[in-house]
Design an enzyme around this catalytic site. Structure first.
Site, PDB file in Angstrom:
ATOM      1  N   CYS A   1      27.680  34.749  53.702  1.00 58.80           N
ATOM      2  CA  CYS A   1      28.113  33.710  52.671  1.00 58.80           C
ATOM      3  C   CYS A   1      29.481  34.126  52.337  1.00 58.80           C
ATOM      4  O   CYS A   1      29.809  35.353  52.254  1.00 58.80           O
ATOM      5  CB  CYS A   1      27.181  33.964  51.210  1.00 58.80           C
ATOM      6  SG  CYS A   1      27.711  32.905  50.266  1.00 58.80           S
TER       7      CYS A   1
ATOM      8  N   ASP B   1      34.753  49.069  29.207  1.00 57.88           N
ATOM      9  CA  ASP B   1      35.849  48.412  29.700  1.00 57.88           C
ATOM     10  C   ASP B   1      37.000  48.610  28.759  1.00 57.88           C
ATOM     11  O   ASP B   1      38.025  47.641  28.973  1.00 57.88           O
ATOM     12  CB  ASP B   1      35.324  46.985  29.654  1.00 57.88           C
ATOM     13  CG  ASP B   1      36.842  46.082  30.487  1.00 57.88           C
ATOM     14  OD1 ASP B   1      37.211  46.909  31.532  1.00 57.88           O
ATOM     15  OD2 ASP B   1      36.796  44.809  30.192  1.00 57.88           O
TER      16      ASP B   1
ATOM     17  N   CYS C   1      37.662  29.694  45.781  1.00 58.10           N
ATOM     18  CA  CYS C   1      38.626  30.220  44.927  1.00 58.10           C
ATOM     19  C   CYS C   1      39.937  29.389  45.150  1.00 58.10           C
ATOM     20  O   CYS C   1      40.703  29.372  46.317  1.00 58.10           O
ATOM     21  CB  CYS C   1      39.209  31.720  45.274  1.00 58.10           C
ATOM     22  SG  CYS C   1      40.248  32.656  44.164  1.00 58.10           S
TER      23      CYS C   1
END
Length: 306
Positions: free
Chosen positions: A187, A130, A194
């Site tokens: 789903c 990352d 959020c």
């Protein structure tokens, strides 16, 4: 030694080192992903993360990172914990409870790559955690470690999504794995949960500039006032879309001592956080990813929650 045996031995070694999953994809140009990334950038979904615009060619072509590379080895490293902060405290994302994963996971990854070189001969490659222009979720999806869910995170059907991703790109030809089906189905829990509507209506596209993780970590300067009612007490990062994901019922606690929080962290109350000093910040977050915001950044976030 044939590719199948070599691949099996590498996967066994990864498991010995504590990785919770490993799969391999062919190193090649990512045509479909390049188009999708270009669209995402053009729509401004990266907010102030201008670094996302850099090294576009490297992001979509691993042979530019490791010339002559043949394989992208993707690995998962678990960070799930059942430890909880004090109930009234402003919240830290789960991944930030312990030491910086960049360093913890990178050390494991380097050990694995050195073992590969010692075992299979002169091999060129690089390790990534990352911190370089690598589309880690896309490589993990290509290799079959999971699918990219509607919240834009990788989901593994047996282990959920609370894990870090990392890669070894190398010139060793291996047995390749294959993508698996998307099992999000109908789903929409992450989309509905959020609070800032950062996930698109149909899912799979994240407006990073609206994400609470982005706002509390990447955004510079004052936080936009319109987000004040929507922060849901997150002072660093956010786990909401993972908390509501039904696939995380399969998550199991990690076994990495370095991901355990500082002994004082979990007991800190809301008032403790509101009165936090720089000395306390330095003590609790030594070697932590929370250092990314610096003391003033975390203080800004906490004050924004009042």
């Amino acid at each position: 030694m044939n590719k199948l045996t070599t691949t099996y031995q590498i996967k066994q070694k990864a498991a010995e080192l504590g990785f919770m999953g490993i799969a391999i994809a062919k190193s090649e140009h990512m045509d479909e992903e390049a188009h999708r990334l270009e669209q995402w950038l053009n729509q401004g979904n990266h907010g102030e993360m201008s670094y996302m615009e850099n090294h576009f060619d490297k992001r979509v072509d691993p042979t530019q990172l490791v010339p002559g590379s043949k394989s992208v080895i993707s690995l998962m490293y678990n960070y799930y914990t059942e430890a909880k902060q004090e109930e009234t405290a402003p919240k830290l994302a789960m991944y930030a409870h312990g030491k910086d994963y960049h360093k913890v996971v990178k050390k494991k990854l380097i050990l694995l790559f050195k073992w590969i070189q010692e075992t299979f001969g002169e091999i060129d490659g690089r390790c990534f955690v990352d911190s370089a222009p690598v589309l880690e979720r896309d490589w993990a999806r290509r290799s079959g470690l999971g699918w990219i869910g509607k919240h834009s995170l990788l989901v593994n059907p047996k282990k959920g999504s609370y894990f870090f991703l990392c890669e070894i790109i190398c010139d060793l030809e291996l047995e390749y794995d294959h993508p698996i089906k998307d099992h999000c189905g109908t789903c929409t829990r992450c989309i509905e949960a959020c609070p800032t509507d950062a996930i698109s209506e149909k899912g799979y596209v994240m407006d990073g500039s609206k994400c609470i993780s982005y706002l509390t970590i990447e955004h510079k300067g004052d936080l936009p006032k319109e987000f004040s009612p929507q922060m849901q007490d997150w002072m660093f990062g956010c786990d909401i879309c993972q908390q509501v994901c039904p696939w995380n019922r399969f998550s199991k606690p990690h076994e990495e001592p370095k991901f355990e929080p500082h002994e004082d962290l979990l007991g800190m109350t809301r008032s403790d956080w509101q009165e936090i000093t720089e000395d306390t910040f330095d003590k609790i977050f030594v070697g932590s990813p929370v250092k990314r915001t610096k003391f003033q950044g975390l203080k800004r976030n906490i004050e924004f929650l009042k």
